[in-house]
Design an enzyme around this catalytic site. Sequence first.
Site, PDB file in Angstrom:
ATOM      1  N   SER A  20       0.825  -1.207   0.000  1.00 47.24           N
ATOM      2  CA  SER A  20       0.000   0.000   0.000  1.00 47.24           C
ATOM      3  C   SER A  20       0.857   1.254   0.000  1.00 47.24           C
ATOM      4  CB  SER A  20      -0.958   0.004   1.190  1.00 47.24           C
ATOM      5  OG  SER A  20      -0.254  -0.118   2.407  1.00 47.24           O
ATOM      6  N   ASN A 107      -2.757  -2.149  13.100  1.00 49.60           N
ATOM      7  CA  ASN A 107      -4.212  -1.970  12.964  1.00 49.60           C
ATOM      8  C   ASN A 107      -4.707  -0.694  13.644  1.00 49.60           C
ATOM      9  OD1 ASN A 107      -4.066  -4.351  11.622  1.00 49.60           O
ATOM     10  ND2 ASN A 107      -5.034  -5.597  13.227  1.00 49.60           N
ATOM     11  N   HIS A 153     -39.207  23.149 -14.149  1.00 46.85           N
ATOM     12  CA  HIS A 153     -39.094  22.329 -15.380  1.00 46.85           C
ATOM     13  C   HIS A 153     -38.207  23.017 -16.428  1.00 46.85           C
ATOM     14  CE1 HIS A 153     -42.699  20.214 -13.778  1.00 46.85           C
ATOM     15  NE2 HIS A 153     -43.098  21.435 -13.501  1.00 46.85           N
ATOM     16  N   SER A 274     -11.690  26.664 -28.473  1.00 45.50           N
ATOM     17  CA  SER A 274     -11.737  25.469 -29.299  1.00 45.50           C
ATOM     18  C   SER A 274     -10.585  25.527 -30.284  1.00 45.50           C
ATOM     19  CB  SER A 274     -13.062  25.410 -30.050  1.00 45.50           C
ATOM     20  OG  SER A 274     -12.926  24.603 -31.199  1.00 45.50           O
ATOM     21  N   LYS A 280     -15.449  30.022 -30.166  1.00 43.70           N
ATOM     22  CA  LYS A 280     -15.906  29.291 -28.981  1.00 43.70           C
ATOM     23  C   LYS A 280     -15.211  29.717 -27.691  1.00 43.70           C
ATOM     24  CE  LYS A 280     -18.014  25.831 -28.656  1.00 43.70           C
ATOM     25  NZ  LYS A 280     -18.610  24.628 -29.076  1.00 43.70           N
ATOM     26  N   GLU A 287     -18.047  22.148 -16.530  1.00 43.29           N
ATOM     27  CA  GLU A 287     -18.365  20.782 -16.974  1.00 43.29           C
ATOM     28  C   GLU A 287     -17.560  19.748 -16.193  1.00 43.29           C
ATOM     29  OE1 GLU A 287     -19.337  20.891 -21.613  1.00 43.29           O
ATOM     30  OE2 GLU A 287     -17.589  22.087 -21.105  1.00 43.29           O
ATOM     31  N   TYR A 314     -10.131  -6.227  12.016  1.00 38.65           N
ATOM     32  CA  TYR A 314      -9.453  -5.787  10.804  1.00 38.65           C
ATOM     33  C   TYR A 314      -9.376  -6.899   9.762  1.00 38.65           C
ATOM     34  CZ  TYR A 314      -5.787  -4.067   7.663  1.00 38.65           C
ATOM     35  OH  TYR A 314      -5.088  -3.665   6.558  1.00 38.65           O
ATOM     36  N   GLN A 319      -7.415  -2.080   3.597  1.00 35.98           N
ATOM     37  CA  GLN A 319      -6.320  -1.302   3.027  1.00 35.98           C
ATOM     38  C   GLN A 319      -6.806  -0.493   1.820  1.00 35.98           C
ATOM     39  OE1 GLN A 319      -2.180  -2.784   3.071  1.00 35.98           O
ATOM     40  NE2 GLN A 319      -2.476  -3.117   0.882  1.00 35.98           N
ATOM     41  N   LYS A 322      -8.125   3.735   1.487  1.00 31.74           N
ATOM     42  CA  LYS A 322      -7.475   5.020   1.306  1.00 31.74           C
ATOM     43  C   LYS A 322      -7.591   5.626  -0.098  1.00 31.74           C
ATOM     44  CE  LYS A 322      -4.291   3.031   4.064  1.00 31.74           C
ATOM     45  NZ  LYS A 322      -5.281   2.164   4.610  1.00 31.74           N
TER      46      LYS A 322
END
Length: 457
Positions: A20, A107, A153, A274, A280, A287, A314, A319, A322
Site C-alpha cells: 500500500s 491496525n 421544469h 476550441s 468558442k 463541466e 481488521y 487497506q 485510502k
Amino acid sequence: MWGGRFAEGPSAIMREINASIPFDKALWRQDIAASKAHVAMLGAQGIVSAEDAAAISAGLGTVAAEYAANGVPEDWALEDIHMTTESRLAELIGPVAGRLHTARSRNDQVATDFRLWVRDAIDEALSGLNALQVALVTRAGEHAASIMPGFTHLQTAQPVTLGHHLMAYYEMAARDVSRFADARARMNRSPLGAAALAGTGFPIDRNATAKALGFAGPTANSLDSVSDRDFALDYLMAASQCALHLSRLAEEFIIWASQPFGFVRLPDSLSTGSSIMPQKKNPDAAELVRGHSGRITGCLVSLMMTMKGLPLAYSKDMQDDKPPVFEAAGLLTLCLAAMTGMVEATTFRTERMRAAAELGYATATDLADWLVRQADIPFREAHHITGAAVKLAESRGVALDALPLADLQAIDARIDERVFAALSVEASVAARASHGGTAPIEVGKRVAEARLALGLE
Ligand code: ARG
C-alpha cells in the site's frame, strides 16, 4: 516483520498485491505524529525508558525531515508507510527502534493515521466551503434586486432576483458545512491503543495519546476501533453531497453561458477555447465540476462496497479504504476552488436576464393574484381568467401588460387599469416578500444574516 513464522519470503505477486506504500505514503505526516505521541506516552508510563523514548522521538524527527526533503521511498517489500518508517528508523538509531511498536499494532496505527488525515480533509473542505459562501453572499448582495426568470421544469415560471437564486446555493453550502462539522465531531476519538484488536496488557495511557493528537478522547471499544471506517464514509457522504451541489451550480453556469441564454460571461481564466472554432469559449471548468461530482460519489460507493461484508475486526480489504478517500478529497478541493472562482469572477448580464424575465408570461401569477385580491375572485377562477389572457397575448405575440385594457375587460369585466401596476416584473418580485421570498428586501435580509454568520460584519 513476520520472518519468524514464515519459511520463505513473499512471492513477487504477493509483494505487489500487498503493497500500500504507493498510496499510503500520503499518510507520512500523520504516521510520524502518531508515533511520536505513542512513544512519548510509552516513556511517560515507564513502558520504555525515558532515554529510549527520546532517542526514538529524535529518530522519527530525522525520518520526517528526510521525507519532507526527498519524498517517501517506495519499496514494496516494506509494504506500507508504517513499516517503511520503522525500518528507516532502525537504520538510523539501531535496535532500540524496535521498542516503538510496544503496545501497538499496525491496525490501531493505520486507523489513527487515517483519522488524522480525514480530519484534515474535513478542515480543508470547511475552508473551501467558507470561501464559496463568501463569494455567494457577496454576489447575491450586489444583485439583490437584479431580475431574472425563475424556472420550474426549466420553463419560465415567475420572475425572481439573481441574489435570491445565488442565496439558494448559499443555503446548500451551509448544510454542507454542518454535515462536515457533524462528521468531524463524531470522528474525533482516538483509536490508538486498541492494538491489534483486543487492547493491550501494557499500562498505556490512551487519554494522553488522544490529547496529544487533538482528539476529544479515546474510542470505547478496541474491536470497533480497528475496524471502524465510518469516519471515512461520513466524510465521503458529506463530500458527495457537497459535490452534488457544486455540480448543480456548475450546470446553472453552463446553461446561463449558452448563447440562447446569454445570462453570463464566464471568466476567461475558467474557460477554454476550441482548437477549430475560433468563436468558442467553453465552460470546461464547470463541466469538469459536473463530471467530478460523479467520480466523488463513485469513491463513496467504492468504500461502502469494501466495508459491507467485513466481520470484526481488521481485514486486509480495509487497506483499500485510502485511494477513494484521497481521490475524492483532491477532486473536492479542486471543485470548490473552481466554483468559488466562477461565482467571484463571472459577469452577470443583468439586462439580458431582465429581458428574459419579460418573456414567457412570467407575471401571469401576478394577474391571478391581483384578481383574487382586488376583485375577490377565488384563485381557481382567477387562474382560468388569466389563462385566457395569456392565450390572447400569445396569439398576438405580445407581453401580458401590452394587451389593451378593453381586451382584458372583454375576458373579465372586473379587471381595471390598476392591474398594469401589478404586471411589471419589478412589481412581481417586490410583492413576494414572504419570509424566504424573492423580494429584494427579503433577499437583503438573508444576505445580511449570512454575512453575520460568516463573520463578515
Ligand atoms: N497497510 C495496512 C492498511 O492500510 C496497514 C494495516 C496492516 N495490518 C495488518 N494486520 N496486516 O490497512
